[in-house]
Design a protein around this motif. Sequence first.
Motif, PDB file in Angstrom:
ATOM      1  N   GLU A   1       0.947  -0.896  -0.215  1.00  0.00           N
ATOM      2  CA  GLU A   1       0.263  -0.191   0.294  1.00  0.00           C
ATOM      3  C   GLU A   1       1.141   1.038  -0.177  1.00  0.00           C
ATOM      4  OE1 GLU A   1       0.683  -0.815   4.273  1.00  0.00           O
ATOM      5  OE2 GLU A   1       0.303  -1.860   1.917  1.00  0.00           O
ATOM      6  N   SER A   2       2.555   0.653   0.043  1.00  0.00           N
ATOM      7  CA  SER A   2       3.344   2.443   0.469  1.00  0.00           C
ATOM      8  C   SER A   2       3.827   3.154  -1.027  1.00  0.00           C
ATOM      9  CB  SER A   2       3.945   2.185   1.227  1.00  0.00           C
ATOM     10  OG  SER A   2       3.556   1.597   2.555  1.00  0.00           O
ATOM     11  N   GLY A   3       3.911   4.385  -1.358  1.00  0.00           N
ATOM     12  CA  GLY A   3       4.369   4.325  -2.771  1.00  0.00           C
ATOM     13  C   GLY A   3       5.914   5.505  -1.963  1.00  0.00           C
ATOM     14  N   ALA A   4       6.198   5.791  -3.528  1.00  0.00           N
ATOM     15  CA  ALA A   4       7.062   7.079  -3.852  1.00  0.00           C
ATOM     16  C   ALA A   4       6.775   8.062  -3.901  1.00  0.00           C
ATOM     17  CB  ALA A   4       7.996   6.282  -4.205  1.00  0.00           C
ATOM     18  N   TYR A   5       7.664   9.261  -4.243  1.00  0.00           N
ATOM     19  CA  TYR A   5       7.056  10.554  -5.011  1.00  0.00           C
ATOM     20  C   TYR A   5       8.609  11.183  -5.486  1.00  0.00           C
ATOM     21  CZ  TYR A   5       2.962   8.377  -2.101  1.00  0.00           C
ATOM     22  OH  TYR A   5       2.137   7.740  -1.428  1.00  0.00           O
ATOM     23  N   LEU A   6       7.804  12.048  -6.680  1.00  0.00           N
ATOM     24  CA  LEU A   6       9.107  12.891  -6.517  1.00  0.00           C
ATOM     25  C   LEU A   6       8.520  14.374  -6.701  1.00  0.00           C
ATOM     26  CD1 LEU A   6      11.235  14.478  -7.987  1.00  0.00           C
ATOM     27  CD2 LEU A   6      10.418  13.487 -10.360  1.00  0.00           C
ATOM     28  N   VAL A   7       8.732  15.178  -5.671  1.00  0.00           N
ATOM     29  CA  VAL A   7       8.548  16.926  -5.485  1.00  0.00           C
ATOM     30  C   VAL A   7       9.227  17.545  -6.408  1.00  0.00           C
ATOM     31  CG1 VAL A   7       7.460  18.230  -3.790  1.00  0.00           C
ATOM     32  CG2 VAL A   7       7.371  15.576  -3.460  1.00  0.00           C
ATOM     33  N   VAL A   8       8.945  18.346  -7.160  1.00  0.00           N
ATOM     34  CA  VAL A   8       9.655  18.935  -8.721  1.00  0.00           C
ATOM     35  C   VAL A   8       9.110  21.225  -7.538  1.00  0.00           C
ATOM     36  CG1 VAL A   8      10.716  18.093  -9.669  1.00  0.00           C
ATOM     37  CG2 VAL A   8       8.315  19.121 -10.150  1.00  0.00           C
TER      38      VAL A   8
ATOM     39  N   LEU B   1       5.229   8.019  -7.910  1.00  0.00           N
ATOM     40  CA  LEU B   1       6.232   7.157  -9.286  1.00  0.00           C
ATOM     41  C   LEU B   1       5.142   5.436  -8.670  1.00  0.00           C
ATOM     42  CD1 LEU B   1       9.769   8.745  -8.054  1.00  0.00           C
ATOM     43  CD2 LEU B   1       7.683   9.687  -9.814  1.00  0.00           C
ATOM     44  N   ASP B   2       5.583   5.129 -10.364  1.00  0.00           N
ATOM     45  CA  ASP B   2       5.356   3.119 -10.228  1.00  0.00           C
ATOM     46  C   ASP B   2       6.652   2.492  -9.191  1.00  0.00           C
ATOM     47  OD1 ASP B   2       3.632   3.965 -11.664  1.00  0.00           O
ATOM     48  OD2 ASP B   2       5.097   3.403 -13.346  1.00  0.00           O
ATOM     49  N   THR B   3       5.887   1.932  -8.486  1.00  0.00           N
ATOM     50  CA  THR B   3       6.688   1.368  -7.405  1.00  0.00           C
ATOM     51  C   THR B   3       6.227  -0.814  -7.287  1.00  0.00           C
ATOM     52  OG1 THR B   3       6.307   2.815  -5.935  1.00  0.00           O
ATOM     53  CG2 THR B   3       6.701   0.669  -4.973  1.00  0.00           C
ATOM     54  N   ARG B   4       7.022  -1.342  -7.227  1.00  0.00           N
ATOM     55  CA  ARG B   4       7.677  -2.756  -7.699  1.00  0.00           C
ATOM     56  C   ARG B   4       7.537  -3.330  -6.200  1.00  0.00           C
ATOM     57  NH1 ARG B   4      10.750  -6.637  -7.728  1.00  0.00           N
ATOM     58  NH2 ARG B   4      12.965  -5.413  -8.003  1.00  0.00           N
ATOM     59  N   VAL B   5       6.863  -4.029  -5.988  1.00  0.00           N
ATOM     60  CA  VAL B   5       6.427  -5.196  -4.987  1.00  0.00           C
ATOM     61  C   VAL B   5       7.189  -5.728  -5.038  1.00  0.00           C
ATOM     62  CG1 VAL B   5       5.190  -6.330  -3.076  1.00  0.00           C
ATOM     63  CG2 VAL B   5       4.167  -4.601  -4.794  1.00  0.00           C
ATOM     64  N   LEU B   6       8.713  -5.946  -3.353  1.00  0.00           N
ATOM     65  CA  LEU B   6       9.566  -6.799  -2.903  1.00  0.00           C
ATOM     66  C   LEU B   6       8.720  -8.205  -2.891  1.00  0.00           C
ATOM     67  CD1 LEU B   6      12.025  -4.740  -1.421  1.00  0.00           C
ATOM     68  CD2 LEU B   6      12.098  -5.386  -4.222  1.00  0.00           C
TER      69      LEU B   6
END
Length: 243
Positions: A218-225, A238-243
């Motif tokens: 359920e967790s994600g990553a993000y880019l802030v500009v 951002l697209d995130t791959r589940v391990l």
Amino acid sequence: MPAEQPTILATSGGWRPGHRSALEFGKLIHFALDLSGVEGRRPRFLHVGTAGGDQRAMNANVAEAGAIAGVDVSFLNLFTMPPTDDLESYVLSHDVVWVGGGSVANLLAVWDVHGLGPVFRTAWEAGVVLSGVSAGSICWHAGGATDSFGPDLRIVTNGLGLLPYGNGVHYDSEEQRRPKIHEAVAAGLLPKTYCTDDGVGLLYRGTELVETVTERPESGAYLVVRDDSSATAQEEKLDTRVL
């Protein structure tokens, strides 16, 4: 066997409660070990607990977790003194460096006293995988938001700068994190900034972000500009791959 190219895995996770121990290596730590490319022997894992004050109880928990995982664990304690006069050779003798969480401001100050910035750069360039959680994520970047000074977050901008970006950690679990990062990017205090929810890691090859991974679906990553036209911060998931 070093990693194929300079590699950093910067995370907001890595540990999980043990079944019969306090801690076990989570999927992000196992991923860092995989990135090192070690085959035919036990990986050599260096735990750096500066941000938490080199607590011996934590060291014991990490050593136990390493034994469960079949990993040789060493420690880079700087309190009350380093384990050797040759810190560069010591760090280079390991496959993965894992930096624990705590006070990133204190970590950076203590590392500076002992000349560890150049040591870690040499290790990174030699293919030692640099990794860690929270303070151990921010430290590799230009800076980020920290509670090192108190409950109200402040921005540090004196990270090692191996990665020329800002870094936000615990993005979903601490309510001040997202607005503080947005404020800092909008004001130009931080450059473009990569952020992680709890359980997420940012994989960099050289200085390029090549993948985001998570041990929590359920967790994600993000880019802030920064949008220069409006002097505001813009966020992209951002697209995130589940391990």
